[in-house]
Scaffold this active site. Structure first.
Site, PDB file in Angstrom:
ATOM      1  CG  ASP A  23       0.640  -1.773   7.483  1.00 18.86           C
ATOM      2  OD1 ASP A  23      -0.624  -2.281   7.754  1.00 18.86           O
ATOM      3  OD2 ASP A  23       0.337  -0.674   6.774  1.00 18.86           O
ATOM      4  CG  PHE A  50      -2.083   1.128   1.110  1.00 14.74           C
ATOM      5  CD1 PHE A  50      -3.046   0.894   0.425  1.00 14.74           C
ATOM      6  CD2 PHE A  50      -1.612   2.118   1.853  1.00 14.74           C
ATOM      7  CE1 PHE A  50      -4.053   1.924   0.505  1.00 14.74           C
ATOM      8  CE2 PHE A  50      -2.674   3.369   1.639  1.00 14.74           C
ATOM      9  CZ  PHE A  50      -4.081   3.084   0.928  1.00 14.74           C
TER      10      PHE A  50
END
Ligand SMILES: Cc1ncc(COP(=O)(O)O)c(C=O)c1O
Length: 410
Positions: free
Chosen positions: A195, A124
């Site tokens: 993450d 991302f």
């Protein structure tokens, strides 16, 4: 298997009653909990309380009396078991990207002579952007070494200061092996920063069993914290008091109300805070977290795998002839709680689905992303979504010009 079989499975689903705790608009099949979780009904009551009572009448006194000042830590203690952390290792504060900036800066202090950060190029983008920004500030030869999933292990060598990657890939849902990658990082002397945006609340995560150094996650997806709800930050206890996050505001000071001229860091997880907290958002996030805490994460994973398996099977059976191709791992154990399909004209297909009440999202260049939230999605939702997709592809209604116009947010 037909729709009534699936309705029966829904009736027998031990998690079915959670659906009643969410507001799901009539006629909508919400398969986008991987972007923004549905609203828990309790959030309305909580909003009334935090605004109408705690703020309106408690005023500044609510910092103490309503527990506002401690809220980032209180919520951190609640979330900790969901990600395999100790209660004193987690805070809820700021956004995922800001927290990533903070923890990576701290992690880099563990290897002051090294300059390489390993990241997944297809990650991302905000993670990559935030690290680029951090490196501008650090200068001094710091650089990112990009690798993709199959090349990550080889990219982690003795030049690497930190590995900074996402557990479940935002586009494909591919799950990386947290234990093995963290072990490799440590064997090479590097820190491991994860993450968890697409895994927190979607599947079991055990940060301490994997010996992770730092982690971040958003709370607005599977944890149903509400739009823009603050993010999770995990720092392993062994690092507390040793490495500093650089956004050194007064909330991370060891005695904020002494108003010292100089910064003296808190020696615990509090140092990860920077400034005044978004109390309304934090309060609403607590509602979603409290619901999640009543569910068993193993049940969530089992239902998620069943729903995604069923979805893949039905889409391929019904829609396979219309140029739609699986873009997620076929093996459920390598897949998060989302399924991505590739279609050459994915965007108008997504828009046509929205028009028919199936909410999913488009990820450039050609992915249709369907998120499955076991707390509130049903097996009948899976069936109905596939039937709508079939109808759109078979009739070619997605070709209408109105579906081509790009919205600001896709
Ligand atoms: C993997 C990942 N990291 C980070 C973010 C977003 O970060 P932020 O909350 O800072 O906008 C997302 C958002 O979807 C994401 O998927």
């Amino acid at each position: 298997m037909n729709r009534s079989d699936l309705k029966q499975i829904d009736r027998e689903d031990p998690m079915a009653s959670f659906r009643d705790e969410f507001f799901l608009p009539e006629g909508i099949i919400y398969l986008n909990g991987n972007s923004l979780g549905a609203m828990p009904l309790g959030a309305i009551q909580r909003a009334r309380k935090v605004v109408g009572e705690e703020w309106a009448t408690g005023l500044i006194g609510s910092m103490n009396s309503a527990g506002w000042f401690e809220l980032p830590l209180t919520l951190g203690r609640k979330i900790a078991p969901l990600v395999g952390a100790k209660p004193n290792e987690v805070v809820i504060t700021d956004s995922t990207g800001i927290n990533l900036h903070k923890v990576l800066a701290a992690a880099l202090q563990m290897q002051p002579d090294r300059r390489v950060i390993v990241m997944e190029g297809s990650n991302f983008p905000t993670d990559n952007y935030m690290v680029e920004g951090l490196l501008i500030q650090l200068g001094d030869g710091y650089r990112i070494r990009y690798a993709e999933a199959d090349g990550l292990m080889a990219a982690i060598d003795e030049d690497v200061a930190a590995v900074c990657i996402t557990h479940v890939h935002y586009k494909t849902g591919h799950v990386l092996d947290m234990a093995a990658i963290t072990e490799r990082a440590h064997a090479m002397g590097a820190a491991a920063v994860w993450d968890l945006c697409h895994s927190a609340g979607a599947m079991p995560v055990d940060l301490n069993a994997c010996d992770v150094d730092y982690a971040v996650a958003c709370t607005y997806k599977y944890l149903n914290g509400g739009p823009g709800s603050p993010a999770m930050l995990f720092a392993a206890e062994r690092h507390h008091g040793k490495y500093l996050q650089p956004l050194t505001g007064w909330f991370g000071h060891k005695a904020p109300f002494d108003f010292d001229r100089d910064y003296h860091p808190a020696g615990d997880i509090r140092q990860m805070l920077s400034g005044t907290q978004p109390i309304v958002s934090l309060s609403l996030a607590e509602v979603g977290i409290d619901i999640m805490l009543r569910a068993d994460m193993r049940d969530i994973r089992v239902k998620s795998m069943r729903m995604t398996n069923l979805f893949i099977k039905l889409v391929e059976q019904r829609c396979g002839e219309f140029g739609i191709k699986l873009a997620s791992p076929r093996d459920a154990s390598s897949r998060g709680s989302q399924v991505s399909f590739y279609h050459q004209d994915a965007y108008p297909v997504v828009r046509a689905l929205h028009d028919r009440g199936v909410i999913c999202d488009f990820r450039s260049p050609g992915n249709i992303r369907f998120g499955f939230a076991p707390l509130y999605n049903s097996y009948a939702d899976v069936w109905d979504a596939v039937e709508k997709l079939y109808d759109i592809l078979k009739t070619g209604v997605w070709k209408e010009v109105k579906y081509r116009k790009r919205s600001l947010v896709t």
